[in-house]
Each structure stands twice: as C-alpha cells, then as structure tokens.
Scaffold this active site. Structure first.
Site, mmCIF file in Angstrom:
data_model
loop_
_atom_site.group_PDB
_atom_site.id
_atom_site.type_symbol
_atom_site.label_atom_id
_atom_site.label_comp_id
_atom_site.label_asym_id
_atom_site.label_seq_id
_atom_site.Cartn_x
_atom_site.Cartn_y
_atom_site.Cartn_z
ATOM 1 C CG ASP A 117 42.747 22.867 46.681
ATOM 2 O OD1 ASP A 117 41.637 23.274 47.019
ATOM 3 O OD2 ASP A 117 43.787 23.497 46.923
ATOM 4 C CG HIS A 172 40.842 26.712 47.965
ATOM 5 N ND1 HIS A 172 41.888 25.824 47.999
ATOM 6 C CD2 HIS A 172 41.172 27.721 48.814
ATOM 7 C CE1 HIS A 172 42.822 26.264 48.813
ATOM 8 N NE2 HIS A 172 42.411 27.414 49.338
ATOM 9 C CG ASN A 219 45.780 30.911 55.706
ATOM 10 O OD1 ASN A 219 46.897 31.107 55.214
ATOM 11 N ND2 ASN A 219 44.772 30.431 55.007
ATOM 12 C CB SER A 243 45.405 28.473 49.916
ATOM 13 O OG SER A 243 44.991 27.557 50.886
#
Length: 242
Positions: free
Chosen positions: A1, A34, A125, A186
């Site tokens: 990530d 994130h 998404n 996520s």
C-alpha cells in the site's frame, strides 16, 4: 500500500518490518495515510483506545508500493508482491488496483499462490467490472457493503468477487498517530485480510485455496445483494475459526 505510520501507538509492537519498493533505501513509513488506515483495520491494538483491528495480535509488515499521492507503477507493485513471496508472508492485503492487468502482474499473482501467500485484494470502486489484481483467479476479491448490509454503490462487481465486507464510513488509524473515516473496497479488504490471519492462526499451513474455501464456508449471503456483488457473502470470525 502507501506504507504504514511506523510510530502510530495503535500499531507499535506488532509492526515487525517491511520494505519500500519505490525507494529501496528509504523506510516504508506512510506519507499518504491510506496504508495506515488499512493496517489499523487489520491489526490495531485491543487497548480500549481508538479502534481495534480484526486480528490485533498478528505480526504486521508494511510493503510500500504507492507514493504520497496513492499512485504507483506495475513494476513497484509487482516488486512488493514478490517481496512478500520471498519473505514468506502468510497473508497479503492489497487495497489497490487497476482497470487492466498485464502478464507480469498475472505472473506475480501466480507466484504468490504457488508460494503459499494468501492474496486478499480490493475489487475496485468503479461500480463496474472487478479491477486487477483482484480479478485474477489467484486473488480473493473483496467487495464493499454499507451499514445496512447492502452493496455499496461504488463497489465493483462480477463473477470473480469472492466475499463482501464493510467498506463505507470505516474509522481506522491514520498517519501522524491519528484516526480517519474512509470508504472504499480498500476498507473492506483489510477486514477480510484480518479474518484470513485468524484463519491461518487456527489452520496452520493453510493454502490460498483452503483459505478461500474457509472464508466462503464462514460467509452468509446478504439479502437483496446479487451474487456478482457479494460472492459467497459476508464472512464472520466465529464461523471461520471454528
């Protein structure tokens, strides 16, 4: 990530190491937020502060493949995936994706499968087709549900979705030692990664195929959600570790 906040009090002690694929001489410290958010959902301490992760007693490793803007290259992502194989990670949580894959990414997913790394990946998404690497057969693709146990409007969908998990207004750890509330597949993905860590802890040596089957068996279908949006359904920890 994007890495993990290396000094976040909710993650200290369980954060055992990691690697920066973008700049191998640098640390894996998060400069976006994130990655830290995802990490907290997986493993934030059970300490009556902030939030608690799904699997708060695991060993956590941060593999930084995305930059401060949350962007990255296939080369860096693949390098991080191969690091996970070489360093014998048991579960990899990938809250990232692209609309298209390539042969090198497909090969990296297969290397993870052959190496015994259980790959949990965000469906995407777009509200349309599942992204990559989640769409590859070797990945366990996770869709997002909302607080009403419905499919989140943004959640990508398709026959490769394996399971669904909470992904709307999820509070978790954030860089700088704080917390934030975010939405996306996520956010759903680390819920399933944490569950998978619990499965591995109670089923030593579990293969990616066994983990997929275990998650499916521990899932309950959400009413009114099409199969392409939820796969086997919503997995729960008590069923999974039984």
């Amino acid at each position: 990530d994007t890495g993990i906040d290396m000094t976040h009090p909710e993650l200290s002690g369980i954060l055992k190491g990691g690697w920066n694929a973008i700049s191998t001489a640098a640390t894996f410290n998060d400069d976006n937020g994130h990655g830290t958010h995802c990490a907290g959902t997986i493993a934030a301490k059970d300490d009556d502060k902030g939030v608690v992760g799904v699997a708060p007693a695991i060993d956590l490793y941060g593999v930084k493949v995305l930059d401060a803007n949350g962007s990255g290259t296939f080369d860096d992502v693949i390098a991080g995936m191969l690091w996970a194989v070489e360093n014998k990670m048991e579960v990899a949580s990938m809250s990232l994706g692209a609309n298209q894959g390539n042969q090198a990414l497909a090969d990296a997913v297969e290397a993870m499968r052959k190496g015994g790394v259980i790959l949990i990946a965000a469906a995407g998404n777009s509200g349309r087709a599942v992204g990559y690497p989640a769409a590859y057969p070797g990945a366990i693709a996770v869709a997002a549900s909302d607080s009403g146990d419905k499919l989140a409007s943004f959640s990508s969908r398709g026959p490769t979705v394996a399971v669904i998990a909470p992904g709307v207004a999820v509070k978790s750890t954030y860089m700088g030692g704080g917390y934030d509330t975010l939405s996306g597949t996520s956010m759903a993905t680390p819920h399933v990664a944490g569950l998978t860590a619990l499965y591995v802890a109670t089923h030593k040596g579990a293969t990616p195929e066994q983990a997929r089957a275990g998650l499916a068996a521990a899932s309950t279908k959400l009413a009114g959600v099409p199969d392409i949006g939820q796969g086997a359904g919503l997995p729960t920890a008590d069923k999974l570790v039984r």
